[in-house]
Design a protein around this motif. Sequence first.
Motif, PDB file in Angstrom:
ATOM      1  N   GLU A 199       0.840  -1.142   0.014  1.00 20.55           N
ATOM      2  CA  GLU A 199       0.073   0.038  -0.112  1.00 20.55           C
ATOM      3  C   GLU A 199       0.831   1.334  -0.068  1.00 20.55           C
ATOM      4  O   GLU A 199       0.458   2.237  -0.551  1.00 20.55           O
ATOM      5  CB  GLU A 199      -1.018   0.025   1.347  1.00 20.55           C
ATOM      6  CG  GLU A 199      -1.934  -0.935   1.164  1.00 20.55           C
ATOM      7  CD  GLU A 199      -1.421  -2.460   1.627  1.00 20.55           C
ATOM      8  OE1 GLU A 199      -0.404  -2.466   2.113  1.00 20.55           O
ATOM      9  OE2 GLU A 199      -2.209  -3.483   0.961  1.00 20.55           O
ATOM     10  N   ALA A 203       2.097   1.923  -3.361  1.00 21.00           N
ATOM     11  CA  ALA A 203       0.998   2.285  -4.348  1.00 21.00           C
ATOM     12  C   ALA A 203       1.098   3.928  -4.081  1.00 21.00           C
ATOM     13  O   ALA A 203       0.274   4.612  -5.157  1.00 21.00           O
ATOM     14  CB  ALA A 203      -0.448   1.644  -4.104  1.00 21.00           C
ATOM     15  N   ARG A 204       1.269   4.270  -2.812  1.00 25.53           N
ATOM     16  CA  ARG A 204       1.159   5.860  -2.646  1.00 25.53           C
ATOM     17  C   ARG A 204       2.400   6.509  -3.599  1.00 25.53           C
ATOM     18  O   ARG A 204       2.177   7.752  -3.783  1.00 25.53           O
ATOM     19  CB  ARG A 204       1.092   6.199  -1.236  1.00 25.53           C
ATOM     20  CG  ARG A 204       0.000   6.101  -0.591  1.00 25.53           C
ATOM     21  CD  ARG A 204      -0.074   6.351   0.804  1.00 25.53           C
ATOM     22  NE  ARG A 204      -0.382   5.142   1.570  1.00 25.53           N
ATOM     23  CZ  ARG A 204       0.446   4.831   2.821  1.00 25.53           C
ATOM     24  NH1 ARG A 204       1.433   5.380   3.179  1.00 25.53           N
ATOM     25  NH2 ARG A 204       0.016   3.650   3.231  1.00 25.53           N
ATOM     26  N   SER A 245       3.138   4.068  -9.593  1.00 24.44           N
ATOM     27  CA  SER A 245       2.354   3.549 -10.530  1.00 24.44           C
ATOM     28  C   SER A 245       2.698   3.024 -11.872  1.00 24.44           C
ATOM     29  O   SER A 245       3.722   3.248 -12.223  1.00 24.44           O
ATOM     30  CB  SER A 245       0.943   4.519 -10.666  1.00 24.44           C
ATOM     31  OG  SER A 245       1.231   5.545 -11.467  1.00 24.44           O
ATOM     32  N   ASN A 276      -2.096  -8.297  -7.300  1.00 24.15           N
ATOM     33  CA  ASN A 276      -2.427  -6.776  -7.877  1.00 24.15           C
ATOM     34  C   ASN A 276      -2.570  -6.067  -6.431  1.00 24.15           C
ATOM     35  O   ASN A 276      -3.334  -6.447  -5.605  1.00 24.15           O
ATOM     36  CB  ASN A 276      -3.594  -6.773  -8.705  1.00 24.15           C
ATOM     37  CG  ASN A 276      -3.418  -7.581  -9.991  1.00 24.15           C
ATOM     38  OD1 ASN A 276      -2.287  -8.021 -10.326  1.00 24.15           O
ATOM     39  ND2 ASN A 276      -4.519  -7.827 -10.630  1.00 24.15           N
ATOM     40  N   VAL A 277      -1.919  -4.939  -6.408  1.00 20.91           N
ATOM     41  CA  VAL A 277      -2.155  -4.031  -5.325  1.00 20.91           C
ATOM     42  C   VAL A 277      -3.140  -2.841  -5.709  1.00 20.91           C
ATOM     43  O   VAL A 277      -3.842  -2.379  -4.897  1.00 20.91           O
ATOM     44  CB  VAL A 277      -0.579  -3.323  -5.130  1.00 20.91           C
ATOM     45  CG1 VAL A 277      -0.896  -2.177  -3.961  1.00 20.91           C
ATOM     46  CG2 VAL A 277       0.252  -4.349  -4.661  1.00 20.91           C
ATOM     47  N   SER A 278      -3.290  -2.358  -6.975  1.00 19.66           N
ATOM     48  CA  SER A 278      -4.002  -1.305  -7.404  1.00 19.66           C
ATOM     49  C   SER A 278      -4.348  -1.794  -8.946  1.00 19.66           C
ATOM     50  O   SER A 278      -3.943  -2.569  -9.474  1.00 19.66           O
ATOM     51  CB  SER A 278      -3.563   0.061  -7.401  1.00 19.66           C
ATOM     52  OG  SER A 278      -2.464   0.186  -8.297  1.00 19.66           O
ATOM     53  N   GLU A 279      -5.259  -0.871  -9.606  1.00 17.50           N
ATOM     54  CA  GLU A 279      -5.389  -0.884 -11.127  1.00 17.50           C
ATOM     55  C   GLU A 279      -4.138  -0.637 -11.949  1.00 17.50           C
ATOM     56  O   GLU A 279      -4.315  -1.294 -13.194  1.00 17.50           O
ATOM     57  CB  GLU A 279      -6.623   0.278 -11.358  1.00 17.50           C
ATOM     58  CG  GLU A 279      -7.877  -0.405 -10.747  1.00 17.50           C
ATOM     59  CD  GLU A 279      -8.942   0.728 -11.383  1.00 17.50           C
ATOM     60  OE1 GLU A 279      -8.767   1.176 -12.237  1.00 17.50           O
ATOM     61  OE2 GLU A 279     -10.178   0.467 -10.795  1.00 17.50           O
ATOM     62  N   THR A 280      -3.278  -0.089 -11.374  1.00 16.21           N
ATOM     63  CA  THR A 280      -2.061   0.365 -12.189  1.00 16.21           C
ATOM     64  C   THR A 280      -0.590  -0.476 -11.384  1.00 16.21           C
ATOM     65  O   THR A 280       0.377  -0.255 -12.047  1.00 16.21           O
ATOM     66  CB  THR A 280      -1.764   1.780 -12.218  1.00 16.21           C
ATOM     67  OG1 THR A 280      -1.607   2.257 -10.822  1.00 16.21           O
ATOM     68  CG2 THR A 280      -2.911   2.418 -13.024  1.00 16.21           C
TER      69      THR A 280
END
Length: 82
Positions: A28, A31-32, A35, A55-59
């Motif tokens: 997380e 992700a900050r 990307s 997967n951590v995020s959409e990107t």
Amino acid sequence: VDYCRRTWGAQARLHWLPDTMGMARGPEGLARVTSHIIFSNGLLDPWSAQSLTVNVSETLLAVNIPDGSHHSDLGGVPNPLG
């Protein structure tokens, strides 16, 4: 770790990878600060354990290749466990 210190005087930097690659706060935290990365993991490579495997995020995406490794295209003996 002790062997390397005794033999070569090398000190292990256990937190170097997370600290320098933005992972100190986990996926997380990564992700900050970044990307648009695809983490491709050959799961036969030992260092895949230090990579993102979900997967951590959409990107920030993970692609896991169960019988893959950085040398799997060299025509070695197939994985006996596969």
